[in-house]
Design a protein around this motif. Structure first.
Motif, PDB file in Angstrom:
ATOM      1  N   GLY A  19       0.803  -1.223   0.000  1.00 45.88           N
ATOM      2  CA  GLY A  19       0.000   0.000   0.000  1.00 45.88           C
ATOM      3  C   GLY A  19       0.829   1.263   0.000  1.00 45.88           C
ATOM      4  N   ARG A  20       2.029   1.199  -0.575  1.00 49.42           N
ATOM      5  CA  ARG A  20       2.924   2.362  -0.536  1.00 49.42           C
ATOM      6  C   ARG A  20       3.012   3.080  -1.887  1.00 49.42           C
ATOM      7  N   ILE A  21       2.249   2.624  -2.886  1.00 44.97           N
ATOM      8  CA  ILE A  21       2.200   3.327  -4.176  1.00 44.97           C
ATOM      9  C   ILE A  21       0.907   4.135  -4.204  1.00 44.97           C
ATOM     10  N   HIS A  22       1.038   5.448  -4.254  1.00 45.82           N
ATOM     11  CA  HIS A  22      -0.127   6.326  -4.200  1.00 45.82           C
ATOM     12  C   HIS A  22      -0.471   6.970  -5.537  1.00 45.82           C
ATOM     13  N   PHE A  23       0.446   6.889  -6.494  1.00 50.94           N
ATOM     14  CA  PHE A  23       0.252   7.578  -7.771  1.00 50.94           C
ATOM     15  C   PHE A  23       1.082   6.852  -8.822  1.00 50.94           C
ATOM     16  N   ALA A  24       0.623   6.905 -10.072  1.00 51.21           N
ATOM     17  CA  ALA A  24       1.352   6.243 -11.154  1.00 51.21           C
ATOM     18  C   ALA A  24       1.419   7.142 -12.374  1.00 51.21           C
ATOM     19  N   HIS A  25       2.627   7.360 -12.869  1.00 52.94           N
ATOM     20  CA  HIS A  25       2.866   8.024 -14.151  1.00 52.94           C
ATOM     21  C   HIS A  25       3.250   6.927 -15.140  1.00 52.94           C
ATOM     22  N   ILE A  26       2.446   6.722 -16.155  1.00 52.61           N
ATOM     23  CA  ILE A  26       2.712   5.636 -17.092  1.00 52.61           C
ATOM     24  C   ILE A  26       3.103   6.194 -18.446  1.00 52.61           C
ATOM     25  N   ARG A  27       4.292   5.868 -18.893  1.00 48.00           N
ATOM     26  CA  ARG A  27       4.741   6.202 -20.243  1.00 48.00           C
ATOM     27  C   ARG A  27       5.769   5.181 -20.698  1.00 48.00           C
ATOM     28  N   ASN A  28       6.028   5.191 -21.988  1.00 47.93           N
ATOM     29  CA  ASN A  28       6.981   4.274 -22.586  1.00 47.93           C
ATOM     30  C   ASN A  28       8.195   5.051 -23.085  1.00 47.93           C
ATOM     31  N   LEU A  29       9.280   4.345 -23.296  1.00 51.30           N
ATOM     32  CA  LEU A  29      10.467   4.963 -23.887  1.00 51.30           C
ATOM     33  C   LEU A  29      11.185   3.926 -24.742  1.00 51.30           C
ATOM     34  N   LYS A  30      11.973   4.418 -25.657  1.00 50.61           N
ATOM     35  CA  LYS A  30      12.709   3.540 -26.578  1.00 50.61           C
ATOM     36  C   LYS A  30      14.197   3.789 -26.421  1.00 50.61           C
ATOM     37  N   PHE A  31      14.937   2.735 -26.054  1.00 54.59           N
ATOM     38  CA  PHE A  31      16.388   2.856 -25.903  1.00 54.59           C
ATOM     39  C   PHE A  31      17.060   2.898 -27.272  1.00 54.59           C
ATOM     40  N   THR A  32      18.044   3.779 -27.387  1.00 53.26           N
ATOM     41  CA  THR A  32      18.907   3.788 -28.562  1.00 53.26           C
ATOM     42  C   THR A  32      20.322   3.352 -28.181  1.00 53.26           C
ATOM     43  N   SER A  33      20.593   3.297 -26.885  1.00 57.43           N
ATOM     44  CA  SER A  33      21.807   2.704 -26.319  1.00 57.43           C
ATOM     45  C   SER A  33      21.502   2.449 -24.844  1.00 57.43           C
ATOM     46  N   ASP A  34      22.492   2.012 -24.069  1.00 54.69           N
ATOM     47  CA  ASP A  34      22.225   1.695 -22.667  1.00 54.69           C
ATOM     48  C   ASP A  34      21.677   2.872 -21.872  1.00 54.69           C
ATOM     49  N   ARG A  35      22.116   4.088 -22.186  1.00 57.13           N
ATOM     50  CA  ARG A  35      21.663   5.250 -21.428  1.00 57.13           C
ATOM     51  C   ARG A  35      21.089   6.349 -22.317  1.00 57.13           C
ATOM     52  N   ASP A  36      20.859   6.050 -23.562  1.00 54.16           N
ATOM     53  CA  ASP A  36      20.241   7.005 -24.468  1.00 54.16           C
ATOM     54  C   ASP A  36      18.845   6.505 -24.821  1.00 54.16           C
ATOM     55  N   PHE A  37      17.885   7.418 -24.866  1.00 57.77           N
ATOM     56  CA  PHE A  37      16.519   7.008 -25.156  1.00 57.77           C
ATOM     57  C   PHE A  37      15.698   8.195 -25.646  1.00 57.77           C
ATOM     58  N   TYR A  38      14.568   7.880 -26.246  1.00 59.96           N
ATOM     59  CA  TYR A  38      13.576   8.909 -26.536  1.00 59.96           C
ATOM     60  C   TYR A  38      12.230   8.433 -26.006  1.00 59.96           C
ATOM     61  N   GLU A  39      11.327   9.362 -25.780  1.00 59.87           N
ATOM     62  CA  GLU A  39      10.020   9.025 -25.247  1.00 59.87           C
ATOM     63  C   GLU A  39       9.090   8.657 -26.393  1.00 59.87           C
ATOM     64  N   SER A  40       8.584   7.437 -26.360  1.00 57.19           N
ATOM     65  CA  SER A  40       7.791   6.907 -27.457  1.00 57.19           C
ATOM     66  C   SER A  40       6.297   7.007 -27.148  1.00 57.19           C
ATOM     67  N   ALA A  41       5.476   6.542 -28.101  1.00 55.47           N
ATOM     68  CA  ALA A  41       4.051   6.392 -27.829  1.00 55.47           C
ATOM     69  C   ALA A  41       3.874   5.358 -26.724  1.00 55.47           C
ATOM     70  N   HIS A  42       2.713   5.361 -26.065  1.00 59.08           N
ATOM     71  CA  HIS A  42       2.490   4.467 -24.932  1.00 59.08           C
ATOM     72  C   HIS A  42       2.461   2.993 -25.329  1.00 59.08           C
ATOM     73  N   LEU A  43       1.985   2.693 -26.520  1.00 57.41           N
ATOM     74  CA  LEU A  43       1.850   1.316 -26.983  1.00 57.41           C
ATOM     75  C   LEU A  43       3.142   0.520 -26.778  1.00 57.41           C
ATOM     76  N   SER A  44       3.032  -0.699 -26.265  1.00 57.66           N
ATOM     77  CA  SER A  44       4.214  -1.506 -25.934  1.00 57.66           C
ATOM     78  C   SER A  44       5.191  -1.622 -27.087  1.00 57.66           C
ATOM     79  N   LYS A  45       4.696  -1.942 -28.286  1.00 51.29           N
ATOM     80  CA  LYS A  45       5.597  -2.201 -29.403  1.00 51.29           C
ATOM     81  C   LYS A  45       6.291  -0.939 -29.925  1.00 51.29           C
ATOM     82  N   CYS A  46       5.848   0.218 -29.448  1.00 50.00           N
ATOM     83  CA  CYS A  46       6.495   1.467 -29.866  1.00 50.00           C
ATOM     84  C   CYS A  46       7.734   1.778 -29.039  1.00 50.00           C
ATOM     85  N   GLY A  47       7.885   1.108 -27.888  1.00 50.25           N
ATOM     86  CA  GLY A  47       9.008   1.410 -27.007  1.00 50.25           C
ATOM     87  C   GLY A  47       9.686   0.163 -26.488  1.00 50.25           C
ATOM     88  N   SER A  48      10.391   0.311 -25.393  1.00 53.03           N
ATOM     89  CA  SER A  48      11.162  -0.781 -24.806  1.00 53.03           C
ATOM     90  C   SER A  48      10.527  -1.350 -23.542  1.00 53.03           C
TER      91      SER A  48
END
Length: 362
Positions: A268-297
């Motif tokens: 009961g310690r999670i009070h809020f959720a921000h949900i978004r997806n991202l796509k890795f272009t390297s281990d620490r490089d990424f861009y923010e993708s559409a929410h759909l699973s196949k659009c990101g990582s």
């Protein structure tokens, strides 16, 4: 689960409450008073007017993001008690208008960090991106200037102009700050405000550091499962909780987000959720993708299922979106892509709910 949508307020957002209420399943508006300087009390009359405005469109005002923590509190200066007192007064005012959750962070100097605000994808949409090598080599003051230029006069949460102007001086103040000392400053803050949170029935939900690793030599502590456990153990009250931001935690490939949700959600310690997806272009490089699973990582199905499995009944919102269909405005906070995200997340929830109940009946 209650679906919510971030709105920056009239005069600060090109999106209207009329538009937000037309998103299917939308219940709650997550907002703030951007013109109140960090550390000052949010006036009760202003908050009452804000609630009335939101409720006039058939929406609820139950989550605030963010009542920013003053830098003197993070630094552990002698002046912190006066700022904590003002923070508590704001909490009490928020409780009077029915606010149930405050999302905040304890990131030093600035909040989330991106190197590009209009990274163009193959489909022509634009999004925010992060390149770690660029951050490693650039002077923070120069970066702040570039960031302001990219934002095109849009005030971004955590990157307010007054903060950016002081960035070098603020970072210098952290020069002698150790991680251990920073943890002690967090505990001092929690122990000071949580009794009032309990009294006001407001759950405090800290946001993970974004990205979840040190930047410009500054301490970053809310970065993954181990540190989240350490944070929650600083004050064991159920009112001391977290915001699970899948994009922030997901930027570190080592973070198992569904496992994090299951562990802390069961408590009961999670009070809020921000949900978004991202796509890795390297281990620490990424861009923010559409929410759909196949659009990101990230696997959005497994993430939503984890929330469902622990009986999450808190607030969820689609986080940063792309700019699509010619929309312009505050980077990451367009209407169309986030509205698509909200409907997609609700579709996953409905499908999981129906599959689960059908299985139980068999």
């Amino acid at each position: 689960m209650k679906m919510s949508f971030r709105w920056f307020g009239k005069g600060y957002d090109h999106i209207t409450l009329e538009q937000i209420r037309q998103i299917p399943g939308m219940e709650v508006v997550v907002t703030s008073l951007l013109d109140i300087p960090v550390g000052e009390v949010w006036p009760l009359e202003r908050l009452k007017a804000l609630r009335e405005e939101v409720e006039s469109y058939g929406l609820k005002l139950e989550v605030i993001e963010s009542v920013n923590v003053h830098e003197d509190i993070k630094l552990g200066l002698e002046t912190r008690d006066s700022y904590i007192e003002k923070y508590i007064k704001t909490m009490k005012n928020l409780s009077q208008i029915g606010v149930k959750v405050i999302c905040y962070n304890f990131m030093p100097a600035f909040d989330w960090l991106r190197t590009e605000l209009e990274y163009q994808l193959e489909d022509g949409s634009r999004t925010m991106a992060y390149r770690h090598d660029f951050v490693s080599k650039i002077d923070p003051e120069n970066f702040a200037e570039q960031f302001m230029e990219q934002s095109k006069d849009s005030e971004l949460p955590g990157w307010e102009p007054e903060r950016l102007k002081e960035i070098s001086r603020t970072i210098e103040r952290y020069k002698e700050m150790t991680e251990d000392k920073y943890w002690k400053n967090i505990k001092y803050f929690l122990d000071s405000i949580i009794p009032s949170a309990e009294e006001c029935d407001i759950k405090m939900a800290i946001h993970p550091d974004d990205p979840p690793w040190p930047v410009f030599g500054l301490p970053r502590v809310i970065t993954g499962r181990e540190n989240i456990r350490k944070f929650l153990d600083l004050n064991k009250s159920r009112y001391n909780g977290i915001t699970v931001c899948t994009g922030s935690l997901g930027a570190n490939r080592q973070n198992d987000i569904p496992a994090i949700i299951r562990e802390f959600g069961k408590e009961g310690r999670i009070h809020f959720a921000h949900i978004r997806n991202l796509k890795f272009t390297s281990d620490r490089d990424f861009y923010e993708s559409a929410h759909l699973s196949k659009c990101g990582s990230l696997d959005m199905f497994e993430i939503v299922k984890a929330f469902y499995d622990v009986g999450f009944d808190g607030y969820m919102r689609p986080d940063h979106g792309r700019m699509i269909w010619g929309e312009t405005g505050r980077p990451g906070y367009g209407l169309y892509d986030r509205a698509l995200g909200a409907v997609y997340l609700q579709g996953l929830w409905e499908a999981i709910d129906k599959m689960t109940n059908e299985y139980k009946l068999k």
